[in-house]
Write a protein that holds these residues in place. Structure first.
Motif, PDB file in Angstrom:
ATOM      1  N   ALA A  17     -35.585  -9.472   1.302  1.00 56.27           N
ATOM      2  CA  ALA A  17     -34.282  -9.711   0.669  1.00 56.27           C
ATOM      3  C   ALA A  17     -33.272 -10.175   1.703  1.00 56.27           C
ATOM      4  O   ALA A  17     -33.469 -10.037   2.915  1.00 56.27           O
ATOM      5  CB  ALA A  17     -33.796  -8.439  -0.010  1.00 56.27           C
ATOM      6  N   SER A  18     -32.177 -10.734   1.214  1.00 53.42           N
ATOM      7  CA  SER A  18     -31.102 -11.138   2.111  1.00 53.42           C
ATOM      8  C   SER A  18     -30.221  -9.940   2.423  1.00 53.42           C
ATOM      9  O   SER A  18     -30.240  -8.914   1.728  1.00 53.42           O
ATOM     10  CB  SER A  18     -30.280 -12.256   1.466  1.00 53.42           C
ATOM     11  OG  SER A  18     -29.652 -11.779   0.289  1.00 53.42           O
ATOM     12  N   GLN A  20     -26.250  -8.625   4.052  1.00 47.31           N
ATOM     13  CA  GLN A  20     -24.915  -8.805   4.615  1.00 47.31           C
ATOM     14  C   GLN A  20     -24.375  -7.442   5.005  1.00 47.31           C
ATOM     15  O   GLN A  20     -24.331  -6.527   4.184  1.00 47.31           O
ATOM     16  CB  GLN A  20     -23.949  -9.473   3.642  1.00 47.31           C
ATOM     17  CG  GLN A  20     -22.532  -9.553   4.228  1.00 47.31           C
ATOM     18  CD  GLN A  20     -21.561 -10.389   3.436  1.00 47.31           C
ATOM     19  OE1 GLN A  20     -21.570 -11.614   3.519  1.00 47.31           O
ATOM     20  NE2 GLN A  20     -20.707  -9.752   2.667  1.00 47.31           N
ATOM     21  N   ARG A  77     -25.103 -11.543   8.666  1.00 46.34           N
ATOM     22  CA  ARG A  77     -26.001 -11.944   7.584  1.00 46.34           C
ATOM     23  C   ARG A  77     -27.393 -12.241   8.122  1.00 46.34           C
ATOM     24  O   ARG A  77     -27.568 -12.588   9.288  1.00 46.34           O
ATOM     25  CB  ARG A  77     -25.476 -13.208   6.870  1.00 46.34           C
ATOM     26  CG  ARG A  77     -24.084 -13.090   6.310  1.00 46.34           C
ATOM     27  CD  ARG A  77     -23.737 -14.286   5.451  1.00 46.34           C
ATOM     28  NE  ARG A  77     -23.707 -15.525   6.203  1.00 46.34           N
ATOM     29  CZ  ARG A  77     -22.653 -16.339   6.290  1.00 46.34           C
ATOM     30  NH1 ARG A  77     -21.529 -15.987   5.681  1.00 46.34           N
ATOM     31  NH2 ARG A  77     -22.727 -17.468   6.954  1.00 46.34           N
ATOM     32  N   LYS A  78     -28.353 -12.084   7.225  1.00 48.34           N
ATOM     33  CA  LYS A  78     -29.712 -12.522   7.521  1.00 48.34           C
ATOM     34  C   LYS A  78     -30.356 -12.921   6.203  1.00 48.34           C
ATOM     35  O   LYS A  78     -30.212 -12.224   5.202  1.00 48.34           O
ATOM     36  CB  LYS A  78     -30.531 -11.429   8.210  1.00 48.34           C
ATOM     37  CG  LYS A  78     -31.886 -11.930   8.701  1.00 48.34           C
ATOM     38  CD  LYS A  78     -32.604 -10.913   9.560  1.00 48.34           C
ATOM     39  CE  LYS A  78     -33.904 -11.510  10.116  1.00 48.34           C
ATOM     40  NZ  LYS A  78     -34.654 -10.563  10.980  1.00 48.34           N
ATOM     41  N   ALA A  79     -31.057 -14.023   6.203  1.00 45.86           N
ATOM     42  CA  ALA A  79     -31.594 -14.586   4.964  1.00 45.86           C
ATOM     43  C   ALA A  79     -32.754 -13.754   4.408  1.00 45.86           C
ATOM     44  O   ALA A  79     -32.893 -13.597   3.194  1.00 45.86           O
ATOM     45  CB  ALA A  79     -32.049 -16.024   5.189  1.00 45.86           C
ATOM     46  N   SER A  80     -33.579 -13.206   5.299  1.00 53.20           N
ATOM     47  CA  SER A  80     -34.769 -12.480   4.847  1.00 53.20           C
ATOM     48  C   SER A  80     -35.079 -11.389   5.872  1.00 53.20           C
ATOM     49  O   SER A  80     -35.463 -11.688   6.998  1.00 53.20           O
ATOM     50  CB  SER A  80     -35.962 -13.439   4.715  1.00 53.20           C
ATOM     51  OG  SER A  80     -37.140 -12.740   4.356  1.00 53.20           O
TER      52      SER A  80
END
Lengths: 114, 110
Positions: A17-18, A20, A77-80
């Motif tokens: 999952a992403s 924040q 943030r991180k995308a995955s």
């Protein structure tokens, strides 16, 4: 008075999952902003830093953060996410060019569920 | 490789006793720092130094002294330890480009 606020003490996400993690700061001058990560029984490692220029900064392991002067924020943030990202994350402000004189937020514990 | 080494890694001290936490860096940084970490507070700056022979008060210096006898070494001294000083202490070294942290010293005052 300067302050750094991380409103979420704990965040739980599923692997893939992403993500924040939120950070708000209050500082009279233009801040030097950082995100640090702390793994269990370890010291702190810097993920990324922002001094000036492009408000989106890239860090290690796919992390990025966006500076917003109007919102006084510096969200991570991180995308995955991966299970190995489980750790405590700290947002920090440096008082001028002495990068070690840091004012930290209380930290956000990230738990990644495999 | 950049290194900040703290000793001891764990310490149990008696109330009223003297405690010295040591820090050594091989990064040739002028600046060194001592922080303590407590749940709900993140890390807070106790003392810092700009070079050998200098020490400065940070945000929470009460009850602590610091000593910087050389470029490499920076000590944190608790002359009369109290249970409220039970915490994890981190040393760091840095300059205008980078900061490196040690792995911490867990101090318990009983």
């Amino acid at each position: 008075a300067q302050s750094v606020t991380q409103p979420d003490a704990r965040v739980t996400v599923s692997e893939g999952a992403s993500l924040q993690l939120r950070c708000k700061y209050s500082y009279s001058a233009t801040p030097y902003l950082f995100w640090y990560v702390q793994y269990p029984r370890q010291g702190l490692q810097m993920l990324l830093k922002y001094y000036s220029g492009d408000p989106v900064v890239q860090g290690v392991n796919g992390f990025e953060a966006e500076f917003s002067k109007s919102d006084s924020s510096f969200h991570l943030r991180k995308a995955s996410v991966h299970w190995s990202d489980s750790a405590v994350y700290f947002c920090a402000v440096s008082r001028g060019s002495a990068l070690g004189r840091l004012h930290f937020g209380a930290g956000t514990q990230l738990i990644v569920i495999p | 490789e950049a290194a900040v080494t703290q000793s001891p890694r764990n310490k149990v001290a008696v109330t009223g006793g003297k405690v010295t936490l040591s820090c050594n860096q091989t990064n040739n940084h002028n600046n060194m720092y001592w922080y303590r970490q407590d749940t709900g507070h993140g890390l807070r700056l106790i003392h810092y130094s700009y070079g050998a022979g200098s020490t400065e008060k940070g945000d929470i210096p009460d009850g602590y002294k610091a000593s910087r006898p050389s470029q490499e070494n920076f000590s944190l001294i608790l002359e009369l330890a109290t249970p409220s000083q039970t915490s994890v202490y981190f040393c760091a070294s840095g300059d205008a480009k980078e900061v490196f942290f040690g792995k911490g010293t867990r101090l318990t005052v009983v």
